[in-house]
Design a protein around this motif. Structure first.
Motif, short mmCIF file in Angstrom:
data_model
loop_
_atom_site.label_atom_id
_atom_site.label_comp_id
_atom_site.label_asym_id
_atom_site.label_seq_id
_atom_site.Cartn_x
_atom_site.Cartn_y
_atom_site.Cartn_z
N TRP A 1 1.04 0.13 -10.41
CA TRP A 1 0.23 0.90 -10.01
C TRP A 1 -0.95 1.67 -11.13
CZ3 TRP A 1 4.50 3.92 -9.52
CH2 TRP A 1 4.67 4.75 -9.74
N VAL B 1 9.34 5.38 -3.43
CA VAL B 1 7.68 4.72 -4.39
C VAL B 1 6.32 5.10 -3.80
CG1 VAL B 1 6.51 2.55 -5.65
CG2 VAL B 1 8.31 1.72 -5.38
N ALA B 2 6.52 5.47 -2.62
CA ALA B 2 5.39 6.18 -1.91
C ALA B 2 5.99 7.34 -2.38
CB ALA B 2 5.38 5.82 -0.86
N LEU C 1 11.25 1.57 -0.39
CA LEU C 1 9.81 2.35 -0.87
C LEU C 1 9.12 2.97 -0.38
CD1 LEU C 1 7.20 0.03 -1.01
CD2 LEU C 1 7.47 -0.78 1.26
N GLU C 2 9.86 4.23 0.24
CA GLU C 2 9.74 5.37 0.77
C GLU C 2 9.84 6.36 -0.97
OE1 GLU C 2 10.87 8.85 3.11
OE2 GLU C 2 11.70 7.49 3.29
N CYS D 1 0.20 -0.99 -5.00
CA CYS D 1 1.15 -1.01 -5.45
C CYS D 1 1.99 -2.88 -5.75
CB CYS D 1 2.43 -0.07 -5.35
SG CYS D 1 1.66 1.77 -5.28
N ASN E 1 0.97 -1.13 0.06
CA ASN E 1 0.01 -0.07 -0.18
C ASN E 1 1.23 0.90 -0.19
OD1 ASN E 1 -1.45 2.14 0.31
ND2 ASN E 1 -3.56 0.47 1.47
N CYS E 2 0.86 2.02 -1.32
CA CYS E 2 1.52 2.53 -1.13
C CYS E 2 0.82 4.36 -1.30
CB CYS E 2 2.74 3.17 -2.69
SG CYS E 2 3.65 1.63 -2.34
N CYS E 3 0.62 5.15 -0.43
CA CYS E 3 0.14 6.18 -0.42
C CYS E 3 -1.69 5.70 -1.03
CB CYS E 3 -0.26 7.31 -1.01
SG CYS E 3 1.37 8.41 -0.46
#
Length: 195
Positions: free
Chosen positions: A164, A182-183, A179-180, A151, A145-147
Motif C-alpha cells: 500500500w 495487515v490492517a 487481514l486483521e 491495499c 480497505n485496511c484502516c
C-alpha cells in the motif's frame, strides 16, 4: 572544388549518422538492461515470498545472494537511504525489530525491516519508492480497505503479503498472519490512534 566540398559534407553527415546511432544504441541498451534487471527482481521477489512462509531466514539469505544489501541500525537508516524512512519507529507494540537492511535493487534503494511478532512469527516490511505490483508474481491479488487505505493483498499458504501507499512511498509486508494483522500494521505505520 565543389567535389571536395561534397565529400566533406558526406563525411560530416556520415559522422553525424554514426554518432546518432551510437547514442540511440547506448540508450536503447540501457533501457533493455534496466527492464531485464526489473524482470529478474520480479522473479526473485516472488521466490522470496515463496520461501519466506516456510523459512524466513532462508528467504533472507536468498535476497543477500541476489542483491547488494547493507545491514543498518534504526538510526543509520536515514543516512544510508538518503531520506527519512516512514516506517522506522512506528512499529506496533506486538512487533520487535530484529534487523534492518538497505537494499540496492533495480527499482530503487529500499529499506527492509525484519520483525518478530509477539506470537513468534516473522514479518518483513519493505519501504520503497514506487508501487511494485509484479512483486507478487502470478498470484491472484485482491484489493482491500485496511484502516481507510487501499491495499493489494495476496495469499501464500497460511500467510499474506500486502502492499500500500504510505505518504510519498510504498510499503510491502510479507508474512502477515491474516487481514486483521495487515490492517493493524497499516494503521500503526500511518500513525492511526486505534492501531
Amino acid at each position: 572544388r565543389s567535389g571536395v566540398r561534397v565529400r566533406q559534407w558526406g563525411w560530416v553527415l556520415a559522422t553525424a549518422a554514426l554518432l546518432w546511432l551510437a547514442v540511440v544504441g547506448w540508450f536503447g541498451y540501457g533501457h533493455l538492461s534496466d527492464s531485464g534487471h526489473q524482470r529478474r527482481l520480479v522473479v526473485d521477489f516472488a521466490q522470496y515470498i515463496d520461501t519466506f512462509h516456510q523459512d524466513p531466514a532462508a528467504a533472507q539469505r536468498f535476497l543477500l545472494t541476489r542483491y547488494e544489501g547493507k545491514s543498518v541500525g534504526r538510526s543509520e537508516a536515514a543516512d544510508a537511504l538518503g531520506y527519512r524512512s516512514v516506517v522506522t519507529g512506528k512499529l506496533p507494540n506486538a512487533y520487535s525489530l530484529e534487523s534492518a537492511y538497505v537494499w540496492d535493487m533495480p527499482c530503487c534503494r529500499c529499506l527492509q525491516l525484519v520483525c518478530r511478532r509477539s506470537d513468534g512469527s516473522t514479518v518483513a516490511i519493505f519501504e520503497h519508492e514506487n508501487p511494485q505490483p509484479d512483486w507478487f508474481g502470478k498470484r491472484p491479488v485482491i484489493a482491500a480497505n485496511c484502516c481507510g487505505q487501499r491495499c493489494s493483498i495476496t495469499q501464500v499458504d497460511q500467510q499474506l503479503a500486502a502492499s500500500w501507499a504510505l505518504g510519498q512511498r510504498q510499503v510491502t509486508v510479507v508474512g502477515a498472519r491474516d487481514l486483521e494483522k495487515v490492517a493493524n500494521l497499516v494503521g500503526a505505520l500511518a500513525g492511526a490512534p486505534s492501531a
